[in-house]
Enzyme design. Structure first.
Site, mmCIF file in Angstrom:
data_model
loop_
_atom_site.group_PDB
_atom_site.id
_atom_site.type_symbol
_atom_site.label_atom_id
_atom_site.label_comp_id
_atom_site.label_asym_id
_atom_site.label_seq_id
_atom_site.Cartn_x
_atom_site.Cartn_y
_atom_site.Cartn_z
ATOM 1 N N ALA A 32 -18.900 -22.123 -51.945
ATOM 2 C CA ALA A 32 -19.243 -21.184 -50.858
ATOM 3 C C ALA A 32 -20.351 -20.258 -51.378
ATOM 4 C CB ALA A 32 -18.024 -20.413 -50.374
ATOM 5 N N HIS A 34 -23.537 -18.054 -52.342
ATOM 6 C CA HIS A 34 -24.400 -17.081 -51.657
ATOM 7 C C HIS A 34 -25.435 -16.596 -52.674
ATOM 8 C CE1 HIS A 34 -21.989 -14.226 -53.867
ATOM 9 N NE2 HIS A 34 -20.898 -14.618 -53.247
ATOM 10 N N HIS A 37 -24.395 -15.877 -56.280
ATOM 11 C CA HIS A 37 -24.292 -17.030 -57.186
ATOM 12 C C HIS A 37 -25.692 -17.517 -57.586
ATOM 13 C CE1 HIS A 37 -20.510 -17.578 -54.701
ATOM 14 N NE2 HIS A 37 -20.021 -17.586 -55.923
ATOM 15 N N GLY A 147 -20.607 -12.911 -62.493
ATOM 16 C CA GLY A 147 -21.090 -11.766 -61.726
ATOM 17 C C GLY A 147 -20.331 -10.486 -62.073
ATOM 18 N N GLN A 153 -12.506 -9.269 -63.927
ATOM 19 C CA GLN A 153 -12.558 -10.684 -64.323
ATOM 20 C C GLN A 153 -13.536 -10.883 -65.498
ATOM 21 O OE1 GLN A 153 -12.784 -14.258 -61.628
ATOM 22 N NE2 GLN A 153 -14.970 -14.079 -62.004
HETATM 23 O O1 PAF Z 1 -15.412 -15.815 -59.800
HETATM 24 C C1 PAF Z 1 -15.102 -16.983 -59.474
HETATM 25 O O2 PAF Z 1 -15.725 -17.601 -58.627
HETATM 26 C C2 PAF Z 1 -13.904 -17.639 -60.137
HETATM 27 O O3 PAF Z 1 -12.881 -16.723 -60.386
HETATM 28 C C3 PAF Z 1 -14.259 -18.414 -61.408
HETATM 29 C C4 PAF Z 1 -14.806 -17.517 -62.496
HETATM 30 C C5 PAF Z 1 -15.287 -19.496 -61.076
HETATM 31 C C6 PAF Z 1 -13.015 -19.119 -61.973
HETATM 32 O O4 PAF Z 1 -12.436 -19.991 -61.055
#
Ligand code: PAF
Length: 280
Positions: A32, A34, A37, A147, A153
């Protein structure tokens, strides 16, 4: 752009790049895609000779009742965008390839992986740490890029890579925003028209809190007012709105002057749980 679905094929390509002495950057995603990314992909291209983007909607990071089934899936469009950016490899493992029958190892990061998002999403960080550890070991990139929008995270992943001695440099990319300040997120697709109008107030509340704390106001009052403000503009619930140490995420009740600090927030608008953060 090559699309690969198995660890074996991915490793074969990685080996080929190693033999050619080419550096490799990995950008893990759940698709998905955007502009947020895509900005990470551009950063990856700038950093390394080869770029691998993984696309895997990781079931382990969703708890029961979360949006695993409805998470937006736009595979064809994603592949098109990545090939326009001249990505070398799109790695799209199946669930069975990622988690073989009987798989029973989970990576759990305490400290930065506790509290904040973990309080409402109990499986999220163990799921993220597990899949990212696997992706890093499958791909063995020189650099992996994540990001800053998902700030907790990012810290979890940095801690995990360091603790497990995975030979990779974890880098971050700045949050990309709409013109009105809303941080780009795949989950913004859940917002109704009215909710979309309220959504940028999350960023506005963070920047207001930043100004007020710089002006010397009491942290507890600023945080309380910020939550009230978000409720007044249509947010239904606030999971957290905190001022904390940017490295440990320990909450602070006094302004940090000798260490970096950060505001982090998570709040609900209808079905969308929006998260955002800024340097304090
Ligand atoms: O941030 C994300 O899109 C997800 O948490 C990741 C880091 C790809 C792990 O699945």
């Amino acid at each position: 752009m090559r699309t690969v679905r198995t660890v074996k094929d991915l490793r074969r390509l990685r080996q080929h790049y190693t033999e050619g002495r080419e550096t490799v950057a990995l950008v893990p995603t759940m698709g998905a895609l955007h502009e947020g990314h895509l900005s990470l992909v551009r950063q990856a291209k700038y950093r390394c000779q080869r770029v691998i983007v993984s696309l895997f909607v990781n079931p382990k990071q969703f708890s029961a009742g979360e949006d695993l089934d409805s998470y937006p899936r736009t595979y064809e469009r994603d592949a098109q965008l990545l090939s326009e950016l001249d990505v070398d490899v799109l790695y799209m493992p199946t669930r069975d390839e990622m988690y073989q029958a009987g798989a029973s190892t989970t990576v759990n990061v305490v400290g930065v992986g506790e509290g904040l998002c973990q309080a409402t999403r109990p499986d999220f960080f163990s799921g993220v740490a597990t899949v990212v550890a696997k992706l890093l070991l499958q791909c063995l990139p020189d650099v992996a890029i994540f990001g800053e929008k998902d700030y907790q995270q990012l810290l979890v992943i940095k801690r995990m890579a360091q603790d497990l001695d995975i030979p990779v440099t974890i880098e971050s990319g700045s949050t990309v925003r709409e013109n009105d300040g809303l941080a780009l997120s795949s989950r913004n697709a859940y917002l109704s028209e009215d909710e979309r109008i309220s959504a940028p107030h999350l960023y506005y509340a963070l920047t207001q809190a930043q100004h007020r704390i710089h002006a010397g106001e009491s942290i507890s009052k600023v945080l309380w007012d910020s939550e009230q403000y978000l409720i007044s503009v249509g947010f239904e619930a606030i999971d957290y709105f905190v001022y904390c140490d940017a490295d440990t995420l320990a909450p602070c009740d006094r302004r940090l002057t000798n260490r970096p600090a950060r505001f982090l927030a998570a709040a609900w608008l209808g079905k969308a749980r929006l998260i955002d953060n800024i340097a304090a």
